[in-house]
Design an enzyme around this catalytic site. Sequence first.
Site, mmCIF file in Angstrom:
data_model
loop_
_atom_site.group_PDB
_atom_site.id
_atom_site.type_symbol
_atom_site.label_atom_id
_atom_site.label_comp_id
_atom_site.label_asym_id
_atom_site.label_seq_id
_atom_site.Cartn_x
_atom_site.Cartn_y
_atom_site.Cartn_z
ATOM 1 N N TYR A 63 51.428 6.747 -126.381
ATOM 2 C CA TYR A 63 51.581 6.531 -127.939
ATOM 3 C C TYR A 63 50.732 7.566 -128.617
ATOM 4 C CZ TYR A 63 51.878 3.032 -131.927
ATOM 5 O OH TYR A 63 52.192 2.458 -133.029
ATOM 6 N N LYS A 88 55.979 7.743 -127.436
ATOM 7 C CA LYS A 88 56.339 7.312 -128.783
ATOM 8 C C LYS A 88 55.606 8.247 -129.596
ATOM 9 C CE LYS A 88 56.069 4.494 -132.594
ATOM 10 N NZ LYS A 88 55.106 3.597 -133.491
ATOM 11 N N VAL A 92 61.522 4.206 -132.965
ATOM 12 C CA VAL A 92 60.552 3.034 -132.798
ATOM 13 C C VAL A 92 60.049 2.878 -134.400
ATOM 14 C CG1 VAL A 92 58.563 1.802 -131.887
ATOM 15 C CG2 VAL A 92 59.863 3.380 -130.784
#
Lengths: 310, 310, 310, 310
Positions: free
Chosen positions: D143, D171, D213
């Site tokens: 992340y 992400k 996302v």
Amino acid sequence: MSMPNAAGSAALSGVIPPVCTPLTPDYQVDVASFVRLLDHLLDGGVDGLFVLGSSSEAAYLTDAQRRVVLETVVGHVAGQVPVLAGVIDMTTPRVLEHVRAAVAAGVSGVVATAPFYTRTHPAEIRLHFRTIAAQGGLPVYAYDLPVSVHTKLGAGLLLELAAEGVLAGVKDSSGDDGGMRAVIMGREAPFSVLTGSEVTVDSALWMGADGVVPGLGNVDPHGYVELYRCASRGDWEAARAEQERLVRLFEIVKVGGTRMGGSSSGLGAFKAALHLRGVIDCPITALPQIPLNHDEIGRIGKLLATAGLL
Amino acid sequence: MSMPNAAGSAALSGVIPPVCTPLTPDYQVDVASFVRLLDHLLDGGVDGLFVLGSSSEAAYLTDAQRRVVLETVVGHVAGQVPVLAGVIDMTTPRVLEHVRAAVAAGVSGVVATAPFYTRTHPAEIRLHFRTIAAQGGLPVYAYDLPVSVHTKLGAGLLLELAAEGVLAGVKDSSGDDGGMRAVIMGREAPFSVLTGSEVTVDSALWMGADGVVPGLGNVDPHGYVELYRCASRGDWEAARAEQERLVRLFEIVKVGGTRMGGSSSGLGAFKAALHLRGVIDCPITALPQIPLNHDEIGRIGKLLATAGLL
Amino acid sequence: MSMPNAAGSAALSGVIPPVCTPLTPDYQVDVASFVRLLDHLLDGGVDGLFVLGSSSEAAYLTDAQRRVVLETVVGHVAGQVPVLAGVIDMTTPRVLEHVRAAVAAGVSGVVATAPFYTRTHPAEIRLHFRTIAAQGGLPVYAYDLPVSVHTKLGAGLLLELAAEGVLAGVKDSSGDDGGMRAVIMGREAPFSVLTGSEVTVDSALWMGADGVVPGLGNVDPHGYVELYRCASRGDWEAARAEQERLVRLFEIVKVGGTRMGGSSSGLGAFKAALHLRGVIDCPITALPQIPLNHDEIGRIGKLLATAGLL
Amino acid sequence: MSMPNAAGSAALSGVIPPVCTPLTPDYQVDVASFVRLLDHLLDGGVDGLFVLGSSSEAAYLTDAQRRVVLETVVGHVAGQVPVLAGVIDMTTPRVLEHVRAAVAAGVSGVVATAPFYTRTHPAEIRLHFRTIAAQGGLPVYAYDLPVSVHTKLGAGLLLELAAEGVLAGVKDSSGDDGGMRAVIMGREAPFSVLTGSEVTVDSALWMGADGVVPGLGNVDPHGYVELYRCASRGDWEAARAEQERLVRLFEIVKVGGTRMGGSSSGLGAFKAALHLRGVIDCPITALPQIPLNHDEIGRIGKLLATAGLL
């Protein structure tokens, strides 16, 4: 008492204010006001003068205006105290141009930051200061001002350049007194450590700093000279009391609040106070700084009165 | 095709490289190499030229050297394409000096950052650009480069100044393509949005950007011109393929690694590549940048060969 | 001597080390070593203990491990000195969980940072501390650690929360002694100002700080207690001499150099020194910290010997 | 369509919203609203769900609340789409606790940031992810969220961990699309690159990203699914038109302005919109976030109406 750094000499010490640059309403250097400010500082008993620093709005002055400042200060001071000149610019070649102008004007030393605007590196910072020292022919003081330069000059780097003879001292405006102490304890030869923080001068001197370069010293040079003298003779209680008075006075830099940048608020306050005290004709600051308004200047007046300066 | 921004005209568009400034071994502007570089770019089909930007080492050039650049480019280009000039300096008064020099030289527009070194504020940034536009008399492009200026120019501020007619466009080197898109979608009149990112040109054009100011375009102008032409005629697959080739070429800027700053590594790579391609005589970069060594230059040569440029 | 802050009581003061958390080779809390460390500190004469702070590796301990620490310290200390507990977590709800555990264990006060990880705002920071104070039922100390939290707690905000009775004090690890002085001079009721800087304790006490929370105090509690006692009786020269000895000892945190992060280097050094001094069984630090190697631990040993601690 | 990453399988792709966590007026997880939100997203055609991310207020949820979320989502989704779970915490040992809870609940993969709060280093970041992968037994997604973590995950580090099999994807919420492209072009095996930027999805997909996302996908899942489907079938013009509609809708996150932090403003807007659309019962956000007021929620309603969502 203080002297320019040279072989065998003592390090520069005492109170060396970064001299404000008064402007006329059309944004030219107000030479008459500037001379009055110099006299105000000399009468206050300062040990040296630092022109073309951040508090001098050097970042806002054209090269021609910088030359007016240099020539005026060297001519008027006439050797009574050492004069340091800021040579603030982005990189080595541009700084060297300012060094040449400072040398030509006859100053005692120059004050340079690390490179900024460019993405720099310690190896480049070392080369920068070495080049300035090699080509300048004057004592070079490092100017550690991370809020502007976005690089912190570490104690290791400063001590290395001190040991080489590249740097004669540092003006430490980083607010990192732990780092400053590492320089003070690590130096092995005269190397001037001058704090740029107006509000921790007593403790900096206590740690062994040689002097102070206080922007607020424009407004109240007597206060900083008194503080330094108390400390020098070991009367630390009196030094602290004087420092605390100056801490309260330093509230003037916050009057501008959040509607302007910190430069506008701080430099505007110094100039407003000098105007209210009758030293300079006009409190204007250079563009694009936001001017303080009537109400804000009124609050500065009250803080001056509380400090016994009006 | 592109034209300087003016009432009724189209926005500046296309490929407008930030032109490197070749230096001689003693750090003077190498005019002969510079002229060859200009021809290399014009032959490559570029739509404009941007001198005295960050990739031009403007932060390292003295004012005299900047003037040599301005006079050479305007004289040599002779109106074939628009010439933009960077006016990079700390604050409004110093920037205005560079604007005057640029106007005197006859450029088509100027490119200015927000104030730096000083602690600034949006109200001051607005006043800065308004003053430059009012006094300059030329289209003003904002230069959004947070890595150097330490301020991000928000979409709201840019659109406000665009609506006022203060700004003619923006060179967006922030890497924030979401913010760039907000400007593209929010503008209500011609306002040039030029990406400064070498590696996302296809997607920037896809979003509606008008052009690109690629430092890597010094090395491979044909590549960026081809990319732009493909996008302009709607052949996005071909644009992407060309972009991906250029992404791989862009690896040259990382060859310097961690032993130097990002400016040394990136600008050194562009100059080494131009030297290897026979465009400029000497790959030297201005002080205090650390030079690339023999091995590093060899690796740049291999990347050039892979890209079909040697 | 010191006591937890409450109506009519004195502010917490003196030497309150942030207690390291010894681990076993399989990364569990080494309770036997922890108890020996507590005795080492109490024998050194400390005025309080701060567990689960940054130097305690609180950021690396699971909630179960934190509970072991809380129960062990409260049980072993048994009221001899006040025990503060860090409640370090990202936001209010998670911090409140830690507060409940600390209250249940029977500590004297809790130490909380501003929210982190989230993008926060002064209004949210105020609400955060107010909620903790309202629900905690224990004195709350603010933990100002911008290097971790990426927010600086300004003097204005701290004084506002002090005046409201929300905060009982601050542990200032910001390194900004000017800001700390503004809090000291601005407070109007007992409000503990504790410096977290190991190397400027004499000057912090000189300015009026109430005490110190020195990570290095794990290694040499006697040194910091001596420093504090000298200052308390007005023997500032002796305080400074002791401080300077500790500054030299503090070099141990730099031994890890650039091959690891600052947490690994600093916490690893404290633990290596405690191991070399025979206080704890194993110098291991929690994952993902990089361990110091044999050579580095050897250099720490030499610095300990120079300081008279081996 | 998408599947959890495993040997021989395709990379996770498509629209995978970070699911908001509805709360009751007394700040507990509102399970009924949460289930309605899950159905809202599944009905919208999403390809996966990401719970306990930043948009889920994971930083504000207690461990017990996180468990409620995990159990509810896994039970309700029942394998219809992959479920990723954030394991956001400061360091490896604390993250591993969350991984255990996620594994126990039966999710498809976990999403972890670099260490934060501590002063970290690339060697530590590598060890952190390697430890999580070794002990977790599930695909691990990095992340990249520098605004919260204060570290940027470079392409080199990500590609190294991808090649080792440590990471199954990233992400990327850094906003640095040039860096994201380097990962896309540099990967040599299936490695999911998912953009976290709501406003550059078309261009990210154009560059080769596998999915998105989007926090805004809570409010308008159909929009992001439509965008993704258009891109998947090569109708880029339609994808861009849909993206531009969503860019205008994204203005809701700015309604809170400067009187609150970015988390309050953004997460508050998503929840207010979900409340106005009738999906969740209460728009409250966790403490210490500042709630949007009546007027601000009204402006969000107007933006929803403009986007055709009311």
